[in-house]
Design a protein around this motif. Structure first.
Motif, short mmCIF file in Angstrom:
data_model
loop_
_atom_site.label_atom_id
_atom_site.label_comp_id
_atom_site.label_asym_id
_atom_site.label_seq_id
_atom_site.Cartn_x
_atom_site.Cartn_y
_atom_site.Cartn_z
N ARG A 85 0.83 -1.21 0.00
CA ARG A 85 0.00 0.00 0.00
C ARG A 85 0.86 1.25 0.00
O ARG A 85 0.51 2.25 -0.59
N ALA A 86 1.99 1.15 0.68
CA ALA A 86 2.86 2.32 0.75
C ALA A 86 3.42 2.66 -0.64
O ALA A 86 3.84 3.79 -0.87
N LEU A 109 4.59 10.99 9.68
CA LEU A 109 4.09 9.78 10.34
C LEU A 109 4.39 8.50 9.54
O LEU A 109 4.93 7.53 10.08
N GLY A 110 4.05 8.51 8.26
CA GLY A 110 4.27 7.33 7.43
C GLY A 110 5.74 6.93 7.36
O GLY A 110 6.09 5.79 7.68
N VAL A 114 6.09 3.55 9.22
CA VAL A 114 6.01 2.46 8.25
C VAL A 114 7.39 2.12 7.69
O VAL A 114 7.75 0.95 7.57
N ARG A 158 1.83 14.37 2.00
CA ARG A 158 1.82 13.20 2.87
C ARG A 158 1.97 11.91 2.06
O ARG A 158 2.70 11.00 2.44
N MET A 162 5.89 8.93 1.18
CA MET A 162 6.12 7.49 1.17
C MET A 162 6.86 7.05 -0.08
O MET A 162 7.07 5.87 -0.30
N ARG B 120 -4.44 3.68 6.55
CA ARG B 120 -4.16 2.43 5.83
C ARG B 120 -3.49 2.74 4.50
O ARG B 120 -2.60 2.02 4.05
N ALA B 121 -3.91 3.84 3.87
CA ALA B 121 -3.37 4.17 2.56
C ALA B 121 -1.88 4.51 2.62
O ALA B 121 -1.17 4.31 1.64
N ILE B 122 -1.39 5.03 3.75
CA ILE B 122 0.06 5.27 3.81
C ILE B 122 0.79 4.03 4.33
O ILE B 122 1.99 4.08 4.59
N GLY B 123 0.07 2.94 4.50
CA GLY B 123 0.73 1.67 4.81
C GLY B 123 0.75 1.31 6.29
O GLY B 123 1.44 0.38 6.69
N LEU B 124 -0.01 2.01 7.13
CA LEU B 124 -0.05 1.64 8.54
C LEU B 124 -0.89 0.38 8.70
O LEU B 124 -2.01 0.32 8.20
N LYS B 128 -1.40 -0.17 14.32
CA LYS B 128 -0.88 1.19 14.37
C LYS B 128 -1.94 2.21 13.97
O LYS B 128 -1.96 3.32 14.51
#
Ligand SMILES: Nc1ncnc2c1ncn2[C@@H]1O[C@H](COP(=O)(O)OP(=O)(O)OP(=O)(O)O)[C@@H](O)[C@H]1O
Ligand SMILES: [Mg+2]
Lengths: 251, 216
Positions: A85-86, A109-110, A114, A158, A162, B120-124, B128
């Motif tokens: 997804r990232a 944050l990401g 992540v 944002r 990523m 979720r879209a940034i991969g968490l 988290k």
């Protein structure tokens, strides 16, 4: 559209089907997006554009078919999915900035949580990205203190933080006041020029004409047309597209 | 006033135990309640079912029964011995956690779904997303009802008196043993409780509400 000798597409949807109960929202969708390509998705309300976007980064599951990103099939759940997804950045109609975090924190944050980046590195990158989308001065504010246009540009920053391979935009300017639409579109056009692969659901024809390589027209869950922007807007083939264009052009 | 001053030892011990019961139970109840709330919104059906079962059984059992179990029933099970204080803490925590869980769950429902989708879209991953994005916002929106739960817990500590924990509620009984006027003692206990609730908890609530005002 795609000839066999071309390199593997970055985003590849094969025979994708999706139902919401009895409603068949995605019907046998085949869509390939090459690296660096900008595809605009257009179509009447309820035609499945958002669902298509959301399926591409698995916010929505699909019933049958396959979706691959850069050669990797989307896993169903778990850690692997979170990682994949990232690779796919997403920008929502309603911005969805984290309401309790500052602008800077929204962007860091990401990378920190992540990708395991250090706070210092993440902040340096975030400040550069915020500068790039023109909201560098707002870093320490909360989302609610920004205008819609500014919030949406932060949302783009944002997603970019990523380092995604492809960016999805679901009607990124539909919730904005008219005077803010261009500031967001300008950022997107710039992004397209720099070679970002993009799938953009939008009715902004100016953007489609300036930045898109292809326009995909959806109706009733199907891809009805797939053409170059000029061809699509001046010479639509299907009755559905003609009808749709006549409606949005008169507005 | 004399009743208070002459029996200061009783009041001090009573309210010290009340304080310990309250603070320790509140901490455990908040932790457990948060975990149970998370279970109830988890994508795993078994977790959701376990959370729901726990809330529905414990919340619908009178506190006196729960405390009676730990004070009277538990010692007969042949398990490691626990003193009354620990038993009261366990009972109060388990009981209060159900209210905490439901309060937080209602807070979770006020957080727009877009927040979770963006996370979720940034991969968490789910955990988290919940701990970094959803829970902090859920907490902020339920500060007032959460404090009602804590105030109820503070008052419920008196129920533990019935099971031999010498906390504030027991002061009255001890006073009468010393031949002091019960009514006066009772009023003092009530007054100190009100001061505790208004002075300490309400102040904390106001402070948190101000600090955590979520702007949307
Ligand atoms: N979670 C859901 N549950 C049930 N039906 C849904 C759900 N999400 C979307 N739908 C339905 O699926 C269809 C396609 O929705 P979708 O949001 O993809 O359309 P869209 O092309 O993005 O429309 P719009 O231009 O209004 O955003 C609609 O009929 C919608 O009502
Ligand atoms: Mg949509």
């Amino acid at each position: 559209m795609t000839s066999p000798e071309q390199p593997q597409p970055l985003v590849d949807l094969q025979a994708v089907n999706k139902h919401f109960g009895p409603l068949h929202v995605l019907r046998d969708i085949n869509l390939q997006v090459k690296r660096g390509e900008v595809v605009v998705v257009i179509g009447p309300s309820g035609s499945g554009k958002s669902t298509l976007c959301r399926a591409i980064n698995r916010l929505e599951t699909i019933d049958t078919g396959t979706i691959t990103i850069d050669g990797k099939t989307l896993p169903s759940e778990g850690k692997e999915l979170a990682h994949l997804r990232a690779d796919v950045g997403m920008v929502f109609q309603s911005f969805n900035l984290f309401a309790h975090k500052t602008i800077l924190e929204n962007v860091t944050l990401g990378p920190i949580k992540v990708k395991g980046a250090s706070k210092a590195d993440a902040e340096e990158q975030a400040r550069a990205l915020l500068e790039r989308v023109g909201v560098g001065q707002q870093a320490d504010k909360l989302p609610a203190q920004l205008s819609g246009g500014q919030q949406q540009r932060v949302a783009i920053a944002r997603a970019l933080a990523m380092k995604p391979k492809v960016m999805l935009f679901d009607e990124p300017t539909s919730a904005l006041d008219p005077e803010m639409i261009n500031e967001v579109l300008d950022v997107m056009i710039e992004l397209a020029r720099e070679g970002m692969t993009m799938v953009v659901v939008t009715h902004e024809m100016g953007f489609a004409r300036k930045a898109a390589d292809r326009v995909v027209f959806m109706a009733d869950g199907q891809i009805v047309e797939d053409a170059k922007p000029e061809d699509f807007f001046t010479n639509p083939q299907s009755a559905r597209a003609k009808d749709f264009l006549s409606k949005i052009l008169t507005h | 006033m004399d009743t208070l001053i002459n029996n200061l030892d009783l009041f001090v011990t009573g309210f010290k135990n009340t304080g310990i019961l309250f603070v320790v139970s509140a901490v455990f109840a908040l932790i457990l309640g948060t975990i149970v709330a998370a279970m109830r919104v988890s994508p795993v059906p078994a977790m959701r079912a376990a959370g729901t079962l726990y809330v529905n059984t414990v919340r619908n059992t009178p506190l006196t029964l729960i405390l009676a179990f730990f004070a009277l029933g538990y010692p007969r099970l042949g398990l490691p011995e626990i003193n009354f204080m620990v038993a009261a803490i366990i009972g109060l925590s388990l009981y209060t956690a159900t209210y905490v869980a439901e309060t937080i769950r209602s807070g979770i429902n006020t957080v727009p779904v877009g927040q979770a989708e963006a996370a979720r879209a940034i991969g968490l991953p789910f955990g988290k997303t919940l701990s970094l994005i959803i829970m902090p916002q859920a907490f902020r929106s339920v500060v007032p009802p959460l404090f009602s739960v804590l105030i109820a817990l503070l008052k419920n500590t008196t129920v533990a008196a019935g099971f031999s924990v010498a906390e504030a509620g027991a002061i009255r009984a001890n006073l009468s043993e010393r031949g002091e006027p019960q009514m006066v003692g009772l009023l003092w206990v009530a007054l100190i409780f009100i001061v505790l609730v208004l002075g300490v908890l309400s102040t904390l609530q106001r402070y948190l509400e101000k600090k955590w005002r979520v702007a949307r």
